[in-house]
Design a protein around this motif. Structure first.
Motif, short mmCIF file in Angstrom:
data_model
loop_
_atom_site.label_atom_id
_atom_site.label_comp_id
_atom_site.label_asym_id
_atom_site.label_seq_id
_atom_site.Cartn_x
_atom_site.Cartn_y
_atom_site.Cartn_z
N HIS A 121 12.24 -20.63 9.57
CA HIS A 121 11.30 -21.52 10.24
C HIS A 121 10.02 -20.79 10.65
N GLY A 122 9.84 -19.57 10.13
CA GLY A 122 8.66 -18.79 10.49
C GLY A 122 8.76 -18.17 11.86
N LEU A 123 9.99 -17.97 12.36
CA LEU A 123 10.21 -17.47 13.70
C LEU A 123 11.11 -16.24 13.65
N ARG A 124 11.27 -15.58 14.79
CA ARG A 124 12.19 -14.46 14.91
C ARG A 124 12.82 -14.47 16.29
N TYR A 125 14.04 -13.89 16.36
CA TYR A 125 14.64 -13.58 17.65
C TYR A 125 14.23 -12.15 17.96
N ALA A 126 13.38 -11.97 18.95
CA ALA A 126 12.69 -10.69 19.13
C ALA A 126 13.58 -9.52 19.52
N PRO A 213 5.23 -12.31 12.72
CA PRO A 213 3.86 -11.80 12.60
C PRO A 213 3.32 -11.96 11.19
N GLU A 214 2.01 -12.16 11.10
CA GLU A 214 1.36 -12.30 9.80
C GLU A 214 1.48 -11.02 8.98
N GLN A 215 1.40 -9.88 9.67
CA GLN A 215 1.55 -8.61 8.98
C GLN A 215 2.08 -7.57 9.97
N THR A 216 2.77 -6.58 9.43
CA THR A 216 3.28 -5.47 10.23
C THR A 216 2.91 -4.18 9.52
N LEU A 217 2.24 -3.29 10.25
CA LEU A 217 1.79 -2.03 9.68
C LEU A 217 2.40 -0.86 10.46
N THR A 218 2.61 0.24 9.77
CA THR A 218 3.34 1.37 10.33
C THR A 218 2.55 2.66 10.21
N ALA A 219 2.70 3.52 11.21
CA ALA A 219 2.15 4.87 11.16
C ALA A 219 3.20 5.83 11.66
N ALA A 220 3.20 7.04 11.12
CA ALA A 220 4.13 8.08 11.56
C ALA A 220 3.37 9.39 11.69
N ALA A 221 3.83 10.21 12.62
CA ALA A 221 3.21 11.51 12.83
C ALA A 221 4.26 12.52 13.26
N ALA A 222 4.19 13.73 12.71
CA ALA A 222 5.08 14.82 13.10
C ALA A 222 4.33 15.75 14.04
N PHE A 223 5.11 16.45 14.90
CA PHE A 223 4.51 17.32 15.90
C PHE A 223 5.26 18.65 15.94
N GLU A 278 1.61 -5.23 14.84
CA GLU A 278 1.80 -6.46 14.08
C GLU A 278 0.85 -7.55 14.55
N GLY A 279 0.70 -8.56 13.70
CA GLY A 279 -0.15 -9.68 14.04
C GLY A 279 -1.49 -9.61 13.34
N PRO A 280 -2.40 -10.53 13.67
CA PRO A 280 -3.69 -10.59 12.97
C PRO A 280 -4.56 -9.36 13.19
N ASP A 281 -4.34 -8.64 14.31
CA ASP A 281 -5.14 -7.45 14.59
C ASP A 281 -4.39 -6.16 14.28
N ALA A 282 -3.36 -6.27 13.45
CA ALA A 282 -2.51 -5.11 13.19
C ALA A 282 -3.28 -3.95 12.59
N ALA A 283 -4.18 -4.22 11.67
CA ALA A 283 -4.91 -3.14 11.00
C ALA A 283 -5.74 -2.35 12.00
#
Length: 450
Positions: A121-126, A213-223, A278-283
């Motif tokens: 239905h275009g939804l999620r259980y968060a 969400p319309e889009q989900t973007l990911t970033a990773a970083a090692a330390f 995530e969402g329209p401002d994800a980028a």
């Protein structure tokens, strides 16, 4: 007629065989009760639950509510003389309303099944506990479960609009409502969420759903070390960035994941942070997050598609399975203020050295929820004494840092003494008063929670 005779006449299915009682006596905590329960009721509907509690109240028989048995704090342990009330068979998704963005479900619905159905239905259980593929909604409600998305959407309590609850004497009540807003009367819904089956048995829930969400973007970083990684997560909060996922893994965890999966995470650094937006401002959001993480990173990467996002998240999702592949594990959780996350990781390292035990730590860094997993080799699920002492020191560390002894797993049987230290005698008296009001014969999940 005996209690079991009456119960057999009233419920859909009653099991008294030893094998069934052994399976229903334990949960995933690894703790083992001293004896076996009297019987197991496999509830099919609300009438089964009401009959069980009505008769148990009349005969003063303890009742241990149970779902999938995935709990980690001993909340579903059932000892001699108790009846296990298994509601996992009550597994209907009664309704999904895409306009009001809610679901009405029975307690035995598997968390991931609800999420998948909502997605149609275009939804999620968060809420997304790590056990989502196995755990039930009723168990999530009982422990106020969390997960990786809770940094943005909150824990289970924020998703529960209303509940149907059977009280200790068999009465059925409804709390809350189907609306997001509502302040009529006391907030009994929140009282039952997280009560671990000690105040009533949840037989239905109205749950808030969220738009996918319309889009989900990911970033990773090692330390270079976990302190730098934790400080980068604090910097995200200070900059008011809003990741939907923010996870931190220490070097010991990365090493065991590499060993199990054939990956090379540990060559990039001694700690790894994974973030999503995530969402329209994800980028825009993920770019800002990546910039902050990258300032002190030894390596960083941004995903450009869903496949690469899943690849970056794989280390986090495979952390616990990798640890358990090479031995047993005591799975713990504490929560500290985000500003003390680096102190928590440092304290856990000191505790590991002091007790000569292996501790693999990873965290929902966005909300300060740390999972120190103590690995051990033993012929039985019962951990060696050094593991127990290390766990006690970890709980003490959490309180010392202004945190709590559990962020999402619950108190159950295993953390009762630490709850008393955390909240104090006056708060425990309030707990006892509420218990007395709702369960005057103390038959519901005795010995658990408080």
């Amino acid at each position: 007629m005996t209690f079991l005779g009456e119960l057999r006449d009233e419920v859909s299915r009653l099991e008294t065989g030893q094998a069934a009682r052994e399976r229903a006596a334990v949960d995933r905590s690894g703790a083992v009760p001293a004896g076996l329960p009297l019987a197991v009721v496999r509830a099919r509907d609300v009438d089964d639950v009401r009959a069980t509690l009505r008769l148990a109240s009349r005969h003063r028989v303890p009742v241990v509510p149970r779902g999938a048995g995935t709990g980690l704090a001993g909340g579903a342990l059932a000892d001699e003389g108790a009846v296990v009330l298994d509601v996992s068979g009550m597994d209907r998704i009664v309704e999904i309303d895409p306009v009001d963005e809610l679901a009405v479900v029975e307690p035995g619905v598997i968390t991931a099944v609800l999420d998948a159905e909502a997605a149609r239905h275009g939804l999620r259980y968060a809420p997304d506990p790590a056990s989502a593929a196995l755990s039930t909604i009723g168990g999530n409600i009982a422990t106020n479960a969390g997960g990786m998305r809770c940094v943005k959407y909150g824990v289970t309590r924020e998703a529960v609009l209303g509940l149907d609850v059977v009280l200790a004497d068999g009465r059925l009540i409804s709390t809350g409502r189907r609306t997001v807003k509502g302040v009529s009367g006391l907030d009994l819904t929140s009282l039952f969420v997280g009560s671990e089956g000690t105040l009533g048995v949840v037989v239905g829930a109205s749950l808030r759903l969220r738009a996918l969400p319309e889009q989900t973007l990911t970033a990773a970083a090692a330390f270079g070390d976990v302190a730098a990684a934790a400080q980068a997560c604090v910097a995200l909060a200070a900059a008011r960035r809003r990741p939907s996922v923010l996870e931190l893994l220490d070097g010991a965890t990365l090493a065991v994941v590499d060993r199990a999966e054939g990956t090379d995470h540990a060559t990039r650094g001694n700690a790894l942070v994974i973030a999503q937006a995530e969402g329209p401002d994800a980028a825009e959001e993920i770019a800002a997050i990546a910039d902050i993480l990258g300032k002190e990173a030894t390596w960083s990467e941004r995903a450009v598609d869903p496949a690469s996002s899943q690849r970056l998240l794989h280390a986090r999702r495979s952390a616990l399975p990798s640890i358990e592949r090479f031995g047993r594990a005591l799975i713990e959780d504490i929560c500290v203020p985000r500003s003390r996350l680096a102190d928590a990781f440092a304290g856990v390292r000191r505790i590991a050295a002091a007790h000569d035990v292996a501790i693999y730590s990873f965290a929902h860094a966005g909300d300060g929820n740390l999972h120190p997993i103590i690995g051990y080799d033993a012929p039985s699920a019962q951990p060696p004494a050094a593991v127990g002492r290390a766990a006690d020191d970890i709980f003490a560390l959490a309180l010392e840092l202004g945190g709590t002894v559990t962020g999402e797993h619950g108190i159950g049987l295993l953390k009762r003494d630490w709850l008393a230290r955390e909240v104090g005698p006056d708060v425990l008296d309030v707990h006892a008063s509420l218990k007395q009001a709702l369960d005057p014969l103390a038959i519901l999940n005795p010995g658990k929670g408080f």
